[in-house]
Design an enzyme around this catalytic site. Structure first.
Site, short mmCIF file in Angstrom:
data_model
loop_
_atom_site.label_atom_id
_atom_site.label_comp_id
_atom_site.label_asym_id
_atom_site.label_seq_id
_atom_site.Cartn_x
_atom_site.Cartn_y
_atom_site.Cartn_z
N LYS A 151 43.87 25.38 42.80
CA LYS A 151 42.64 25.04 43.52
C LYS A 151 42.66 23.55 43.79
O LYS A 151 43.29 22.80 43.04
CB LYS A 151 41.42 25.36 42.65
CG LYS A 151 40.16 25.56 43.43
CD LYS A 151 40.17 26.95 44.02
CE LYS A 151 38.83 27.40 44.51
NZ LYS A 151 38.76 28.86 44.50
N1 GLU Z 1 38.74 30.24 47.76
C1 GLU Z 1 38.86 31.66 47.66
C2 GLU Z 1 38.78 32.11 46.23
O1 GLU Z 1 38.18 31.44 45.40
C3 GLU Z 1 40.07 32.18 48.42
C4 GLU Z 1 41.39 31.71 47.91
C5 GLU Z 1 42.56 32.09 48.82
O2 GLU Z 1 42.37 32.83 49.77
O3 GLU Z 1 43.63 31.59 48.54
O4 GLU Z 1 39.22 33.16 45.86
#
Ligand code: GLU
Length: 420
Positions: free
Chosen positions: A106
């Site tokens: 993240k």
């Molecule tokens: N931000 C989204 C999550 O927390 C999507 C992550 C992604 O598609 O890589 O799952």
């Protein structure tokens, strides 16, 4: 301890509890207890006024034993290192639970997008992407949208990445990010995926109860990508969306809100406040609504020890990441409230991100119907496995989901061994 440090501690505690139950190998537990890489970048961006301001950006790569690091980029004033660590950790277990060949990561920047012009945001995104350098890539670490970022953000990230590479590296490199606009390699169904996935998880749950969703009531916190698409999907399943709350206020109507009209209003007014044809509620009144389902689809730590006693919903569907604290989840469980955990309920986004990445790799285009049926099958398969674990262990759905995820990670470490 700051609230985000607490959040990170809770993310690790879920893993510890599953590790204890599974008798997880101590080294595997240690590996999963801390992120593999933590990157902090400080970079200058020129404001429209001509002055330069410094921003701090993060990319936490938690684990990549299952495949490339994968996870969103968050732009929000409250972003800090511990929050991003917690979010990265959850991504590893989310991907493992739904059996995607991805690890967890993240990133984010502490910034309020509402306080910047479009051109300032473009410069922030491009400079941040440039600062990440070789630390992202289609076979290494693949960002996606999260709170405060969207398809346009991904378009700028992709363009910056491609322009910083030589021609040989550009082939197939569109898969460096997912959640892109369709025109530049995005997938049909990606924008709706997280909200739809949550709706599929809820439909599975009601199947377990042997009940229909028709006329069940739901209150949704958050009306961004996840909340608004979730509302549409739940309405399509026959549910009545009786309340929606966002940063601007809460609107409520016992007969059910008209979701199309609310989306049109929220788009033009930048929020749900002021929607005619509904009464307003305070945040406390929102959480205390007597509804069948409460769907937090905004930020983490929204249902806490402070407000958990007021919750009257029978089901809490965690469409956001970490919206229910551990202490609150325990209380809900003790009171007979079924909590569908985030790593299951909001996995739809990363699932369709995976389909987008596969389409970029293979240069094939999937139809909206193909994406949707694969998404549904993948969510339902994970729901089946979590339910089976739970019946076996008599545990909460969250614990069962972590058992499922940790079990796979443990097997992979056993098979691969720990290098060297
Ligand atoms: N931000 C989204 C999550 O927390 C999507 C992550 C992604 O598609 O890589 O799952």
């Amino acid at each position: 301890m700051s609230s985000s440090a607490n959040l990170y501690r809770e993310a690790a505690a879920n893993v510890d509890a599953a590790a204890d139950d599974l008798g997880l190998e101590p080294t595997v537990r240690d590996i999963l207890s801390s992120p593999q890489h933590e990157l902090i970048v400080n970079f200058p961006v020129q404001r429209d006024s001509g002055e330069y301001v410094m921003f701090q950006g993060y990319r936490i790569q938690h684990n990549n034993v299952l495949g490339p690091f994968k996870g969103g980029m968050r732009f929000h004033p409250a972003v800090d290192l511990d929050e991003v660590r917690a979010l990265a950790t959850w991504m590893t277990f989310k991907s493992a639970l739904v059996r995607l060949p991805f690890g967890g990561a993240k990133g984010g920047v502490a910034i309020d997008p509402a306080k910047h012009s479009r051109s300032e945001m473009e410069r922030v995104v491009r400079r941040f992407t440039h600062s990440l350098g070789e630390n992202i890539g289609p076979g290494y670490d693949i960002p996606a949208p999260d709170v405060g970022t969207n398809a346009q953000t991904m378009a700028w990230m992709m363009d910056t990445y491609l322009n910083s590479r030589g021609p040989a590296e550009r082939q197939g490199a569109r898969g460096v990010v997912t959640g892109k606009p369709i025109e530049i390699g995005g997938s049909l169904g990606r924008a709706e995926a997280t909200g739809k996935g949550a709706a599929y998880a809820l439909r599975h749950l009601y199947g377990e109860y042997d009940r229909s969703l028709g006329d069940q009531t739901v209150a949704i916190q958050g009306f961004g990508n996840v909340g608004s698409h979730g509302a549409v999907a739940l309405e399509e399943l026959g549910m009545k969306v009786v309340a929606v709350s966002d940063a601007t206020g809460t609107v409520h109507a016992d007969r059910g809100l008209n979701i199309d009209a609310l989306i049109a209003h929220a788009n033009s007014a930048s929020g749900v406040a002021g929607f005619s044809d509904a009464e307003t509620l305070t945040t406390d009144e929102f959480f205390a609504l007597d509804v069948d389902v409460l769907m937090p689809a905004a930020l983490e730590a929204q249902i806490t020890a402070d407000n958990v006693d007021s919750i009257q919903a029978r089901v809490v569907l965690e469409a956001a990441n970490g919206p229910v604290t551990a202490a609150a989840a325990e209380k809900l469980h003790a009171g007979g409230v079924d909590v569908v955990p985030d790593i299951l309920a909001n996995a739809g986004g990363v699932i369709v991100s995976y389909y987008e990445w596969v389409q970029n790799k293979t240069q094939h285009h999937w139809s909206a119907g193909d994406v949707d049926s694969q998404l549904r099958n993948t969510i339902w398969d994970a729901c089946d496995r979590v339910a089976a674990r739970r019946n076996g262990a008599g545990s909460t759905r969250r614990h069962a989901a972590y058992l499922e995820a940790c079990d796979l990670l443990q097997s992979v470490y056993e098979l691969r061994g720990i290098f060297p």
